[in-house]
Design a protein around this motif. Sequence first.
Motif, PDB file in Angstrom:
ATOM      1  N   ILE A 182     -25.150 120.619  -9.683  1.00 19.13           N
ATOM      2  CA  ILE A 182     -25.498 119.885  -8.463  1.00 19.13           C
ATOM      3  C   ILE A 182     -25.153 118.404  -8.608  1.00 19.13           C
ATOM      4  O   ILE A 182     -24.571 117.792  -7.706  1.00 19.13           O
ATOM      5  CB  ILE A 182     -27.010 120.074  -8.150  1.00 19.13           C
ATOM      6  N   ILE A 192     -27.830 124.494 -13.538  1.00 18.53           N
ATOM      7  CA  ILE A 192     -27.688 124.346 -12.086  1.00 18.53           C
ATOM      8  C   ILE A 192     -27.841 122.874 -11.697  1.00 18.53           C
ATOM      9  O   ILE A 192     -27.108 122.364 -10.856  1.00 18.53           O
ATOM     10  CB  ILE A 192     -28.717 125.231 -11.350  1.00 18.53           C
ATOM     11  N   LYS A 197     -44.603 125.779 -17.038  1.00 19.14           N
ATOM     12  CA  LYS A 197     -44.115 124.402 -17.121  1.00 19.14           C
ATOM     13  C   LYS A 197     -43.687 124.001 -18.538  1.00 19.14           C
ATOM     14  O   LYS A 197     -42.784 123.186 -18.736  1.00 19.14           O
ATOM     15  CB  LYS A 197     -45.193 123.425 -16.641  1.00 19.14           C
ATOM     16  N   PHE A 204     -24.681 115.094  -5.691  1.00 18.92           N
ATOM     17  CA  PHE A 204     -26.039 114.990  -5.169  1.00 18.92           C
ATOM     18  C   PHE A 204     -26.878 114.206  -6.181  1.00 18.92           C
ATOM     19  O   PHE A 204     -27.282 114.738  -7.213  1.00 18.92           O
ATOM     20  CB  PHE A 204     -26.651 116.376  -4.939  1.00 18.92           C
ATOM     21  N   ARG A 205     -27.118 112.934  -5.870  1.00 19.36           N
ATOM     22  CA  ARG A 205     -27.719 112.031  -6.859  1.00 19.36           C
ATOM     23  C   ARG A 205     -29.253 112.030  -6.811  1.00 19.36           C
ATOM     24  O   ARG A 205     -29.903 111.501  -7.699  1.00 19.36           O
ATOM     25  CB  ARG A 205     -27.219 110.596  -6.637  1.00 19.36           C
ATOM     26  N   SER A 206     -29.813 112.596  -5.775  1.00 20.41           N
ATOM     27  CA  SER A 206     -31.266 112.497  -5.600  1.00 20.41           C
ATOM     28  C   SER A 206     -32.039 113.579  -6.352  1.00 20.41           C
ATOM     29  O   SER A 206     -33.267 113.534  -6.426  1.00 20.41           O
ATOM     30  CB  SER A 206     -31.606 112.568  -4.110  1.00 20.41           C
ATOM     31  N   VAL A 207     -31.323 114.558  -6.909  1.00 18.81           N
ATOM     32  CA  VAL A 207     -32.001 115.663  -7.601  1.00 18.81           C
ATOM     33  C   VAL A 207     -32.283 115.279  -9.045  1.00 18.81           C
ATOM     34  O   VAL A 207     -31.376 114.892  -9.782  1.00 18.81           O
ATOM     35  CB  VAL A 207     -31.146 116.946  -7.544  1.00 18.81           C
ATOM     36  N   THR A 208     -33.539 115.372  -9.477  1.00 21.84           N
ATOM     37  CA  THR A 208     -33.884 115.005 -10.850  1.00 21.84           C
ATOM     38  C   THR A 208     -34.272 116.204 -11.713  1.00 21.84           C
ATOM     39  O   THR A 208     -34.287 116.109 -12.931  1.00 21.84           O
ATOM     40  CB  THR A 208     -35.030 113.977 -10.889  1.00 21.84           C
ATOM     41  N   GLU A 209     -34.614 117.316 -11.086  1.00 19.82           N
ATOM     42  CA  GLU A 209     -34.910 118.518 -11.881  1.00 19.82           C
ATOM     43  C   GLU A 209     -34.731 119.766 -11.026  1.00 19.82           C
ATOM     44  O   GLU A 209     -35.001 119.749  -9.823  1.00 19.82           O
ATOM     45  CB  GLU A 209     -36.354 118.482 -12.415  1.00 19.82           C
ATOM     46  N   VAL A 210     -34.244 120.836 -11.683  1.00 21.51           N
ATOM     47  CA  VAL A 210     -34.156 122.134 -11.018  1.00 21.51           C
ATOM     48  C   VAL A 210     -34.760 123.168 -11.954  1.00 21.51           C
ATOM     49  O   VAL A 210     -34.442 123.189 -13.145  1.00 21.51           O
ATOM     50  CB  VAL A 210     -32.684 122.524 -10.706  1.00 21.51           C
ATOM     51  N   ARG A 211     -35.627 123.995 -11.432  1.00 22.93           N
ATOM     52  CA  ARG A 211     -36.134 125.123 -12.212  1.00 22.93           C
ATOM     53  C   ARG A 211     -35.917 126.398 -11.415  1.00 22.93           C
ATOM     54  O   ARG A 211     -36.140 126.444 -10.214  1.00 22.93           O
ATOM     55  CB  ARG A 211     -37.621 124.935 -12.569  1.00 22.93           C
ATOM     56  N   GLN A 212     -35.441 127.434 -12.117  1.00 23.63           N
ATOM     57  CA  GLN A 212     -35.152 128.676 -11.417  1.00 23.63           C
ATOM     58  C   GLN A 212     -36.205 129.727 -11.705  1.00 23.63           C
ATOM     59  O   GLN A 212     -36.718 129.832 -12.821  1.00 23.63           O
ATOM     60  CB  GLN A 212     -33.773 129.222 -11.821  1.00 23.63           C
TER      61      GLN A 212
END
Lengths: 81, 81
Positions: A25, A21, A11, A30-38
Motif C-alpha cells: 500500500i 500488505i 495484538k 498511500f502515505r496515511s496508512v501506518t499499520e495493516v493487520r489481516q
Amino acid sequence: MKAEVIVSLKKTVLDPQGKAIHHAIESLGFRSVTEVRQGKVFEIQLTGIQDEATAREEVERIAREVLTNPVIEEFSFILKN
Amino acid sequence: MKAEVIVSLKKTVLDPQGKAIHHAIESLGFRSVTEVRQGKVFEIQLTGIQDEATAREEVERIAREVLTNPVIEEFSFILKN
C-alpha cells in the motif's frame, strides 16, 4: 439468521502478511496508512434457531471450538437478521 | 482513525474453503448451520487524516486497488475512531 465472525491475530502476535500488505500500500503512494493487520471473516447461515440468545451461544461455541486458534487468535461476532 | 475492510467472494463464486469449514462444523454436531462462507478482513490504521470524507475516499481506493480482486471479490468497510 446470519452471524459474521471475525477472527484476528492477538495484538501481541506478529502479522507478517499484514506487514507485507502495508508495504504494498505504501509503495503505491498511500502515505496515511501506518499499520495493516489481516484477519479472517466467516459468514455463517443459521436455520431453525428462533431466539437470539440461543444463536449467540451456538455461534460463540463454533467460533471458540472450530474457527479460532486460542493460542494466537481472538474472535468477535455480530448477528444479523 | 481505523478502517475495517471486509473482502468476500461474490455470491456467484464457489467457496470450497467455506464448504470444508461447514462440513467440519457439521461433523462436530452443530446442526443449525446451513452455510459458511469465508472472507478476509483488514484492519487499517490511518494517521494524519482529520475528516471522515477523506478517510472514506482513501480507504475505498485502497480496498478497490489493492485488497480486492474485482473479478471474484467484493468489499465493504466501516470507519472507527
